[in-house]
Write a protein that holds these residues in place. Structure first.
Motif, PDB file in Angstrom:
ATOM      1  N   GLU B  78       0.837  -1.218   0.000  1.00 24.00           N
ATOM      2  CA  GLU B  78       0.000   0.000   0.000  1.00 24.00           C
ATOM      3  C   GLU B  78       0.863   1.255   0.000  1.00 24.00           C
ATOM      4  O   GLU B  78       0.474   2.284  -0.538  1.00 24.00           O
ATOM      5  CB  GLU B  78      -0.816   0.023   1.303  1.00 24.00           C
ATOM      6  CG  GLU B  78      -2.281  -0.249   1.196  1.00 24.00           C
ATOM      7  CD  GLU B  78      -2.938   0.013   2.542  1.00 24.00           C
ATOM      8  OE1 GLU B  78      -3.620   1.024   2.679  1.00 24.00           O
ATOM      9  OE2 GLU B  78      -2.739  -0.799   3.475  1.00 24.00           O
ATOM     10  N   HIS B 153      -0.796  15.064   0.828  1.00 25.78           N
ATOM     11  CA  HIS B 153      -1.595  14.385  -0.188  1.00 25.78           C
ATOM     12  C   HIS B 153      -0.828  14.357  -1.512  1.00 25.78           C
ATOM     13  O   HIS B 153       0.122  15.118  -1.707  1.00 25.78           O
ATOM     14  CB  HIS B 153      -2.918  15.142  -0.396  1.00 25.78           C
ATOM     15  CG  HIS B 153      -3.807  15.135   0.814  1.00 25.78           C
ATOM     16  ND1 HIS B 153      -4.468  14.012   1.242  1.00 25.78           N
ATOM     17  CD2 HIS B 153      -4.128  16.125   1.701  1.00 25.78           C
ATOM     18  CE1 HIS B 153      -5.167  14.303   2.328  1.00 25.78           C
ATOM     19  NE2 HIS B 153      -4.965  15.580   2.636  1.00 25.78           N
ATOM     20  N   ARG B 176      -2.615   6.021   6.120  1.00 23.87           N
ATOM     21  CA  ARG B 176      -3.555   5.364   5.205  1.00 23.87           C
ATOM     22  C   ARG B 176      -4.527   6.393   4.606  1.00 23.87           C
ATOM     23  O   ARG B 176      -4.837   6.339   3.427  1.00 23.87           O
ATOM     24  CB  ARG B 176      -4.313   4.291   5.975  1.00 23.87           C
ATOM     25  CG  ARG B 176      -4.755   3.141   5.102  1.00 23.87           C
ATOM     26  CD  ARG B 176      -5.199   1.949   5.917  1.00 23.87           C
ATOM     27  NE  ARG B 176      -4.238   0.866   5.848  1.00 23.87           N
ATOM     28  CZ  ARG B 176      -3.953   0.052   6.867  1.00 23.87           C
ATOM     29  NH1 ARG B 176      -4.525   0.227   8.039  1.00 23.87           N
ATOM     30  NH2 ARG B 176      -3.091  -0.920   6.717  1.00 23.87           N
ATOM     31  N   ARG B 177      -4.976   7.339   5.434  1.00 20.12           N
ATOM     32  CA  ARG B 177      -5.898   8.361   4.918  1.00 20.12           C
ATOM     33  C   ARG B 177      -5.220   9.247   3.875  1.00 20.12           C
ATOM     34  O   ARG B 177      -5.854   9.765   2.978  1.00 20.12           O
ATOM     35  CB  ARG B 177      -6.438   9.229   6.064  1.00 20.12           C
ATOM     36  CG  ARG B 177      -7.491   8.533   6.902  1.00 20.12           C
ATOM     37  CD  ARG B 177      -8.318   9.522   7.713  1.00 20.12           C
ATOM     38  NE  ARG B 177      -7.533  10.290   8.662  1.00 20.12           N
ATOM     39  CZ  ARG B 177      -7.145   9.827   9.846  1.00 20.12           C
ATOM     40  NH1 ARG B 177      -7.467   8.622  10.221  1.00 20.12           N
ATOM     41  NH2 ARG B 177      -6.434  10.595  10.659  1.00 20.12           N
ATOM     42  N   THR B 178      -3.903   9.430   4.032  1.00 21.39           N
ATOM     43  CA  THR B 178      -3.166  10.248   3.072  1.00 21.39           C
ATOM     44  C   THR B 178      -3.007   9.488   1.745  1.00 21.39           C
ATOM     45  O   THR B 178      -2.962  10.070   0.679  1.00 21.39           O
ATOM     46  CB  THR B 178      -1.769  10.586   3.635  1.00 21.39           C
ATOM     47  OG1 THR B 178      -1.942  11.073   4.946  1.00 21.39           O
ATOM     48  CG2 THR B 178      -1.066  11.616   2.790  1.00 21.39           C
ATOM     49  N   LEU B 179      -2.905   8.172   1.853  1.00 21.26           N
ATOM     50  CA  LEU B 179      -2.683   7.347   0.669  1.00 21.26           C
ATOM     51  C   LEU B 179      -3.938   7.224  -0.192  1.00 21.26           C
ATOM     52  O   LEU B 179      -3.855   7.028  -1.394  1.00 21.26           O
ATOM     53  CB  LEU B 179      -2.243   5.929   1.091  1.00 21.26           C
ATOM     54  CG  LEU B 179      -0.865   5.813   1.727  1.00 21.26           C
ATOM     55  CD1 LEU B 179      -0.661   4.415   2.293  1.00 21.26           C
ATOM     56  CD2 LEU B 179       0.215   6.131   0.710  1.00 21.26           C
ATOM     57  N   SER B 180      -5.110   7.340   0.474  1.00 18.83           N
ATOM     58  CA  SER B 180      -6.352   7.061  -0.274  1.00 18.83           C
ATOM     59  C   SER B 180      -6.823   8.285  -1.061  1.00 18.83           C
ATOM     60  O   SER B 180      -6.452   9.394  -0.767  1.00 18.83           O
ATOM     61  CB  SER B 180      -7.437   6.610   0.687  1.00 18.83           C
ATOM     62  OG  SER B 180      -7.648   7.608   1.652  1.00 18.83           O
TER      63      SER B 180
END
Lengths: 157, 180
Positions: B78, B153, B176-180
């Protein structure tokens, strides 16, 4: 107290890193002494250890020394407004009935002017000086630079 | 979940001067540990995780790098798109070669960046990072520096900070929130 030491000694006799062994001085038990491998001998190394005071009076760690370094001091990593600094710590309190950890991101020993680079798997002695209990020497295991601490069965870290 | 929601709300970045610039508005030019030139524009299109440190640092920096390596391991593939960069605040000692030796001990996705003092100063300004040289008793010196890990981001907007003492349970979801 004697029973506790004996039990601990038996538990720790299982094959494990030396960092998991304990030494005692008075009411203090010292274990999980470890250090991170260094790149070369120019950089300072950090020293970490757990100290349990099973007595009824407070003590304090006031100094460390080792033949592995020309100069050893106690420091504390402090983060103020997001900025990390490492002031010299004159003493690390070890209150009665408590366990104090010198651990990454907090109190630690700083070993400067190393006589040689610390390599993973090396072991070297460090003498800890306590205000009341006096001096005690423990072996320190050198773990990888990436390590977050020794993997001991008694989960002291 | 209710608790986590409240915690998120408290940590939502507020619009003020202490936050890093968007990556697209930054103006530094540095060299990575493989000797390649890196500019902010090179990062646009990928999320980024950036922190400042130095390789002579005995406690804070290896601790942060160990933590980051652990987060990356947990995120697995991820995190392959994520730019992960350590910017040195000690360019006098941290050459690209020195950084290569150092980051080689951690997750291979971590890139070390250094450069001339003026470019380090520029990067620190852009990220709103503080650093200062502190002389030691033995004639050597250490560096105080901002210890948080900045998340951006993919479009370069600042997303969040993972504080030095923050628990992994909070750090990984933030990334994870930055990756999505």
């Amino acid at each position: 107290m004697k029973h506790l030491i004996l039990t601990t000694a038996l538990l720790l006799s299982a094959p494990a890193a030396f960092a998991c062994e304990a030494v005692t001085v008075g009411d203090l038990t010292i274990q999980h002494a470890w250090s991170k491998a260094t790149i070369g001998a120019d950089r300072p190394a950090a020293f970490y250890v757990g100290i349990t005071n099973s007595g009824s009076s407070d003590d304090a760690l006031v100094g460390i020394s080792t033949p592995a370094a020309g100069m050893s001091m106690l420091h504390e990593t402090v983060v103020t407004d997001g900025v990390a600094s490492m002031p010299h710590a004159m003493r690390v309190p070890v209150p009665a009935g408590q366990t104090v950890q010198l651990a990454p991101g907090g109190y630690h020993g700083m070993l400067m002017v190393l006589t040689a680079a610390l390599k993973e798997g090396d072991r070297f002695p460090v003498t800890l000086t306590f205000e009341k209990a006096g001096e005690v020497t423990t072996d320190v295991d050198v773990l990888p630079l990436r390590s977050e601490g020794p993997d001991c069965a008694d989960a002291g870290q | 979940m209710l608790g986590l929601g409240a915690w998120r709300a408290r940590n939502r970045p507020a619009a003020n001067a202490v936050l890093p610039l968007p990556i697209g508005e930054m103006g530094w030019q540095l060299t990575d540990h493989r000797g390649r030139t890196v500019r902010p524009a090179d990062w646009l299109g990928r999320p980024a995780m950036v922190f400042f440190g130095f390789t002579w640092c005995p406690d804070v920096c290896p601790t942060t790098l160990s933590a980051i390596s652990g987060w990356l391991e947990e995120l697995g593939t991820e995190a392959d798109r994520l730019i992960v960069a350590l910017i040195s605040v000690d360019p006098e000692r941290d050459t690209p070669e020195v950084l290569a030796d150092y980051v080689g001990n951690f997750d291979p996705r971590i890139v070390g960046l250094t450069g001339p003092k003026a470019q380090i100063a520029r990067a620190a300004d852009d990220f709103r990072v503080i650093y200062r040289k502190v002389p030691r008793d033995d004639g050597d010196y250490t560096m105080d520096h901002t210890a948080g890990v900045f998340l951006f981001h993919a479009d370069g907007r600042f997303a969040n900070i993972v504080d030095f003492h923050e628990d992994r349970r909070f750090a990984v979801p933030k990334i994870r929130r930055t990756l999505s």
